[in-house]
Write a protein that holds these residues in place. Structure first.
Motif, PDB file in Angstrom:
ATOM      1  N   SER A 250       0.940  -1.284   0.042  1.00 45.08           N
ATOM      2  CA  SER A 250       0.133   0.110   0.034  1.00 45.08           C
ATOM      3  C   SER A 250       0.751   1.307   0.041  1.00 45.08           C
ATOM      4  O   SER A 250       2.141   1.285   0.412  1.00 45.08           O
ATOM      5  CB  SER A 250      -0.878  -0.191   1.122  1.00 45.08           C
ATOM      6  OG  SER A 250      -1.420   1.151   1.184  1.00 45.08           O
TER       7      SER A 250
ATOM      8  N   THR B 259       2.671   3.316  -3.583  1.00 42.77           N
ATOM      9  CA  THR B 259       2.993   1.972  -3.500  1.00 42.77           C
ATOM     10  C   THR B 259       4.130   1.844  -4.352  1.00 42.77           C
ATOM     11  O   THR B 259       4.130   1.868  -5.459  1.00 42.77           O
ATOM     12  CB  THR B 259       1.518   1.186  -3.821  1.00 42.77           C
ATOM     13  OG1 THR B 259       0.425   1.652  -3.393  1.00 42.77           O
ATOM     14  CG2 THR B 259       1.748  -0.373  -3.966  1.00 42.77           C
TER      15      THR B 259
ATOM     16  N   ASP C  20      -1.315   4.857  -8.601  1.00 39.01           N
ATOM     17  CA  ASP C  20      -1.146   5.261  -7.271  1.00 39.01           C
ATOM     18  C   ASP C  20      -1.543   7.010  -7.039  1.00 39.01           C
ATOM     19  O   ASP C  20      -0.860   7.600  -7.870  1.00 39.01           O
ATOM     20  CB  ASP C  20       0.040   5.163  -6.633  1.00 39.01           C
ATOM     21  CG  ASP C  20       0.062   4.913  -4.956  1.00 39.01           C
ATOM     22  OD1 ASP C  20       0.063   6.037  -4.577  1.00 39.01           O
ATOM     23  OD2 ASP C  20      -0.312   4.162  -4.314  1.00 39.01           O
TER      24      ASP C  20
END
Length: 282
Positions: free
Chosen positions: A191, A216, A239
């Motif tokens: 993440s 990420t 992202d």
């Protein structure tokens, strides 16, 4: 009789300090220290640093050291968020376009990760969206390299490295390439996450009005005898923090689409071919 004592002022102090460097000092030491003294003194003059601010600076540097241990490196973190780490990296790795680009090591690398073989699960017992990783290590001409050491590590789906969760190694491992130059493993989707901002570096970010987030990515450190080490990340396209990375580590060539296989009902996959130059390469 003339006064033999020298009075140091804001006009003559810088040169006086430089002149104290012994003539027989190592040339590189002399070059670096002369430049450091000039630039630090110029900074103090430019901002007209007050005694109170100097004391705050000393306390800040002292606090940086107190936050460092075998799991966290606050000094590297400061270097990262000021762009110094990436500047050093950029200067050190000027290379041909055919070589994979480098980026920062980051403060969460750990020595001696678990040794693993192709096909193993890097994140055993960690729940999350499946991610398949397959990378190939090649020389500058694209020929696969057998016997390359590949360290890989990443965060949990919640955005934490293993060292932030405990002492056990997880979501990291060391692989060795076979004749095809390939390393492949299963893991879970990492993440985006904030760099540690509960300490002195976090206060600096906040004072500048900057956020702590990193996009990420999966870290890789590749070593091969006779070749330059490659320290890099591969970032997940799409992202939201790709253009606001707190440590300025994103490079366009390191951003790939991990989600393309999902359109065919397959797990997300990070696939990349690394190319590393020989040590004697220009």
């Amino acid at each position: 009789m003339a006064d033999r004592h020298v009075t140091y002022t804001s006009d003559n102090l810088t040169q006086a300090v430089i002149d104290r460097i012994r003539p027989d000092a190592a040339p590189r030491v002399k070059q670096v220290m002369e430049a450091l003294i000039r630039h630090v003194h110029a900074f103090v003059r430019e901002v007209e640093l007050t005694p109170e601010e100097w004391e705050q600076g000393v306390a800040f540097v002292t606090e940086l050291g107190k936050w460092c241990d075998d799991k966290r490196q606050e000094v590297i973190l400061l270097s990262d968020i000021l762009g110094v780490s990436m500047l050093v990296d950029a200067i050190a790795h000027r290379s041909h376009a055919s070589v994979s680009e480098t980026t920062v090591l980051g403060p969460f690398h750990r020595e001696n990760p678990p040794r693993m073989t192709n096909g193993e699960n890097l994140s055993r017992d960690v729940p999350g969206e499946p991610l398949e990783v397959e990378v190939k290590v090649c020389d500058e001409q694209g020929r696969p390299l057998e016997g390359a050491q590949v360290d890989a590590w990443h965060t949990s789906p919640e955005g934490f490295y293993d060292s932030q969760l405990g002492d056990a190694h997880s979501m990291r491992g060391r692989f060795v390439t076979g004749p095809d130059g390939v390393v492949a493993f299963h893991t879970v989707m990492p993440s985006s996450y904030p760099v540690p901002h509960d300490g002195p570096v976090g206060r600096v970010l906040s004072a500048m009005g900057r956020g702590p987030m990193r996009p990420t990515h999966v870290h890789f450190w590749i070593k091969m005898p006779g070749y330059r080490d490659l320290i890099t990340h591969i970032f997940r396209d799409g992202d939201p923090y790709l253009h606001d990375d707190a440590v300025f580590g994103v490079k366009a060539s390191l951003v790939t689409d991990w989600d393309l296989p999902k359109k065919e009902g397959k797990p997300a996959k990070l696939a990349y071919e690394f190319r590393i130059p020989k040590l004697d390469a220009d």
